[in-house]
Design an enzyme around this catalytic site. Structure first.
Site, PDB file in Angstrom:
ATOM      1  N   HIS A  65      -8.311   1.691   3.557  1.00  0.00           N
ATOM      2  CA  HIS A  65      -6.924   1.999   4.322  1.00  0.00           C
ATOM      3  C   HIS A  65      -7.398   2.157   5.814  1.00  0.00           C
ATOM      4  O   HIS A  65      -8.472   2.479   6.357  1.00  0.00           O
ATOM      5  CB  HIS A  65      -6.325   3.071   3.869  1.00  0.00           C
ATOM      6  CG  HIS A  65      -6.494   4.458   3.743  1.00  0.00           C
ATOM      7  ND1 HIS A  65      -7.914   4.696   3.243  1.00  0.00           N
ATOM      8  CD2 HIS A  65      -6.522   5.676   4.684  1.00  0.00           C
ATOM      9  CE1 HIS A  65      -8.172   6.144   3.195  1.00  0.00           C
ATOM     10  NE2 HIS A  65      -7.318   6.436   4.187  1.00  0.00           N
ATOM     11  N   HIS A  91      -7.318   4.603   8.194  1.00  0.00           N
ATOM     12  CA  HIS A  91      -7.549   5.963   8.823  1.00  0.00           C
ATOM     13  C   HIS A  91      -9.253   5.882   9.282  1.00  0.00           C
ATOM     14  O   HIS A  91     -10.161   5.498   8.579  1.00  0.00           O
ATOM     15  CB  HIS A  91      -7.520   7.297   7.807  1.00  0.00           C
ATOM     16  CG  HIS A  91      -6.099   7.375   7.437  1.00  0.00           C
ATOM     17  ND1 HIS A  91      -5.676   8.038   6.183  1.00  0.00           N
ATOM     18  CD2 HIS A  91      -5.045   7.122   8.221  1.00  0.00           C
ATOM     19  CE1 HIS A  91      -4.325   8.309   6.231  1.00  0.00           C
ATOM     20  NE2 HIS A  91      -3.981   7.641   7.421  1.00  0.00           N
ATOM     21  N   ASP A 148     -11.390   8.118   9.581  1.00  0.00           N
ATOM     22  CA  ASP A 148     -12.497   8.606   8.803  1.00  0.00           C
ATOM     23  C   ASP A 148     -12.923   7.653   7.359  1.00  0.00           C
ATOM     24  O   ASP A 148     -13.607   7.925   6.608  1.00  0.00           O
ATOM     25  CB  ASP A 148     -12.243  10.045   8.189  1.00  0.00           C
ATOM     26  CG  ASP A 148     -11.117   9.992   7.214  1.00  0.00           C
ATOM     27  OD1 ASP A 148     -10.008   9.116   7.458  1.00  0.00           O
ATOM     28  OD2 ASP A 148     -10.929  10.873   6.553  1.00  0.00           O
ATOM     29  N   HIS A 149     -12.348   6.300   7.389  1.00  0.00           N
ATOM     30  CA  HIS A 149     -12.501   5.390   6.499  1.00  0.00           C
ATOM     31  C   HIS A 149     -13.089   4.117   7.197  1.00  0.00           C
ATOM     32  O   HIS A 149     -13.888   3.181   6.593  1.00  0.00           O
ATOM     33  CB  HIS A 149     -11.624   5.077   5.639  1.00  0.00           C
ATOM     34  CG  HIS A 149     -11.144   6.200   4.692  1.00  0.00           C
ATOM     35  ND1 HIS A 149     -11.780   6.351   3.493  1.00  0.00           N
ATOM     36  CD2 HIS A 149     -10.677   7.572   5.150  1.00  0.00           C
ATOM     37  CE1 HIS A 149     -11.267   7.497   3.046  1.00  0.00           C
ATOM     38  NE2 HIS A 149     -10.746   8.206   3.857  1.00  0.00           N
ATOM     39  N   HIS A 184      -0.810   6.936  -0.268  1.00  0.00           N
ATOM     40  CA  HIS A 184      -1.431   7.614   0.848  1.00  0.00           C
ATOM     41  C   HIS A 184      -1.111   6.874   2.246  1.00  0.00           C
ATOM     42  O   HIS A 184      -0.490   7.704   3.204  1.00  0.00           O
ATOM     43  CB  HIS A 184      -2.666   7.837   0.551  1.00  0.00           C
ATOM     44  CG  HIS A 184      -3.539   8.183   1.498  1.00  0.00           C
ATOM     45  ND1 HIS A 184      -3.721   9.832   1.766  1.00  0.00           N
ATOM     46  CD2 HIS A 184      -4.519   8.015   2.533  1.00  0.00           C
ATOM     47  CE1 HIS A 184      -4.413   9.877   2.958  1.00  0.00           C
ATOM     48  NE2 HIS A 184      -5.037   8.853   3.328  1.00  0.00           N
ATOM     49  N   ASP A 224      -8.398   6.979  -0.559  1.00  0.00           N
ATOM     50  CA  ASP A 224      -7.830   8.143  -0.551  1.00  0.00           C
ATOM     51  C   ASP A 224      -6.538   7.867  -1.651  1.00  0.00           C
ATOM     52  O   ASP A 224      -5.606   8.648  -1.222  1.00  0.00           O
ATOM     53  CB  ASP A 224      -7.181   8.457   0.995  1.00  0.00           C
ATOM     54  CG  ASP A 224      -8.420   9.036   1.478  1.00  0.00           C
ATOM     55  OD1 ASP A 224      -9.487   9.070   1.044  1.00  0.00           O
ATOM     56  OD2 ASP A 224      -8.178   9.408   2.743  1.00  0.00           O
ATOM     57  N   HIS A 251     -13.279  10.891  -0.955  1.00  0.00           N
ATOM     58  CA  HIS A 251     -13.627  12.239  -0.279  1.00  0.00           C
ATOM     59  C   HIS A 251     -14.060  13.122  -1.426  1.00  0.00           C
ATOM     60  O   HIS A 251     -13.420  12.938  -2.481  1.00  0.00           O
ATOM     61  CB  HIS A 251     -12.315  12.854   0.201  1.00  0.00           C
ATOM     62  CG  HIS A 251     -11.930  12.500   1.641  1.00  0.00           C
ATOM     63  ND1 HIS A 251     -12.444  13.100   2.576  1.00  0.00           N
ATOM     64  CD2 HIS A 251     -11.047  11.535   1.920  1.00  0.00           C
ATOM     65  CE1 HIS A 251     -11.815  12.215   3.807  1.00  0.00           C
ATOM     66  NE2 HIS A 251     -11.043  11.629   3.416  1.00  0.00           N
TER      67      HIS A 251
HETATM   68 ZN   LIG Z   1      -6.792   8.701   4.486  1.00  0.00          ZN
END
Ligand SMILES: [Zn+2]
Length: 255
Positions: A54, A56, A58-59, A109, A133, A171
Site C-alpha cells: 500500500h 504509505h 513507511d512502506h 487499512h 498493514d 510492522h
Molecule cells: Zn499503512
C-alpha cells in the site's frame, strides 16, 4: 531453496527480501533503501522486483532510490499514490521467473491495499503470505479509508488460506497486540501462552514473524470476533460479528 530475509527498519517496520534463486531476490515494502542495499550486499543478491502492499511512506520510502540503483521492476496496487509503480496489480496471479505470486485485494487499512501470497512449489517448501498493514501478528491494521466490514472481509479472505501458511506482516506490533488481547480476555490460555512465547522471542533478540494462519486464527483477537467468548467479554452478546470487530478495533485504537 527459496528463503526470506527479514530486515527491521524505522523502529517497528519489517522489510522482506525473498531470495528465489542463488543470486536473485524480490523485496516487499522496502521503506528504507540503504537497509535493503546493505542486505542485498551481505547476501550477494540482485534485486529484480519490488512488491508494494500500500502507498504509505513507511512502506514505499526506499522504492525510487532502489529502482534507480538496481533497475528493478516495481509492482503494486495504486499508481496514483505510488508513481514509481511499473506494473499495476489487483486481484491476479503473476509470475516472476517461474515463481507464482498471487495478488489478493485486501481493502480496509487503505482502499487499495493488497497482500501477496506464494503457494507451495518445488522452489519454496513453505506457503508464504505478506500482509502489509492488513493482518499483523496478533492484530490488524487501522481502518483509515474503509468501513469495518470491508476490513473484516479482507481478514477473512486471508484466514481462509492454508493453516500452515507463513505470515509476514508489515510492522512489529506483536507485543502490544497480545497485551491488548489479554485485557479483553484475561483468562484465555492460548493468548496468555502466546504472549509468553512472544516475550521469549523478543528477549532472545528474534523477530515475531513469521506467524502462521493457524496461529492467527487461534490467538488473533480480531479473527475471533465471531466467538461467544469475545461477545461476552465485550458485553455484546447479541451483536453481529462485524460490530464486534469494529468495537475491538475502536478499543485497540486507544489502547
Ligand atoms: Zn499503512
Amino acid at each position: 531453496m527459496a528463503s526470506v530475509v527479514t530486515i527491521p527498519a524505522f523502529g517497528d517496520n519489517f522489510i522482506y527480501l525473498y531470495r528465489y534463486d542463488k543470486n536473485n531476490a524480490l523485496a516487499v515494502d522496502p521503506c528504507d533503501s540503504s537497509a535493503v542495499l546493505n542486505s542485498l550486499n551481505e547476501h550477494n543478491l540482485n534485486l529484480t522486483t519490488i512488491f508494494i502492499t500500500h502507498h504509505h511512506w513507511d512502506h514505499t520510502g526506499g522504492v525510487s532510490e532502489l529502482k534507480k540503483k538496481t533497475g528493478c521492476e516495481v509492482i503494486g496496487p495504486d499508481k496514483r499514490r505510488i508513481p514509481a509503480i511499473d506494473r499495476v496489480v489487483d486481484e491476479q496471479i503473476l509470475k516472476i521467473d517461474n515463481i507464482e505470486i498471487h495478488v489478493i485485494a485486501t481493502p480496509g487499512h487503505t482502499n487499495t491495499s493488497v497482500c501477496y501470497y506464494i503457494p507451495e512449489s518445488n522452489k519454496n517448501e513453505h506457503k508464504i503470505l505478506w500482509t502489509g498493514d492488513t493482518l499483523f501478528t496478533g492484530g490488524c491494521g487501522r481502518l483509515l479509508e474503509c468501513k469495518a466490514r470491508t476490513m473484516f472481509d479482507s481478514l477473512l479472505t486471508l484466514a481462509s488460506l492454508p493453516d500452515d501458511t507463513l505470515v509476514y506482516c508489515g510492522h512489529d506490533y506483536t507485543l502490544e497486540n497480545y497485551e491488548f488481547a489479554l485485557t479483553i480476555e484475561p483468562d484465555n490460555k492460548a493468548v496468555g501462552q502466546r504472549l509468553q512465547e512472544i516475550k521469549q522471542i523478543i528477549r532472545a533478540g528474534g523477530f515475531t514473524v513469521p506467524s502462521t494462519i493457524l496461529q492467527e486464527k487461534t490467538t488473533n483477537i480480531f479473527l475471533r470476533s465471531h466467538t461467544n467468548e469475545i461477545k461476552t467479554a465485550l458485553k455484546m452478546p447479541n451483536a453481529g460479528t462485524v460490530d464486534v470487530f469494529a468495537e475491538l478495533r475502536r478499543r485497540k485504537d486507544v489502547f
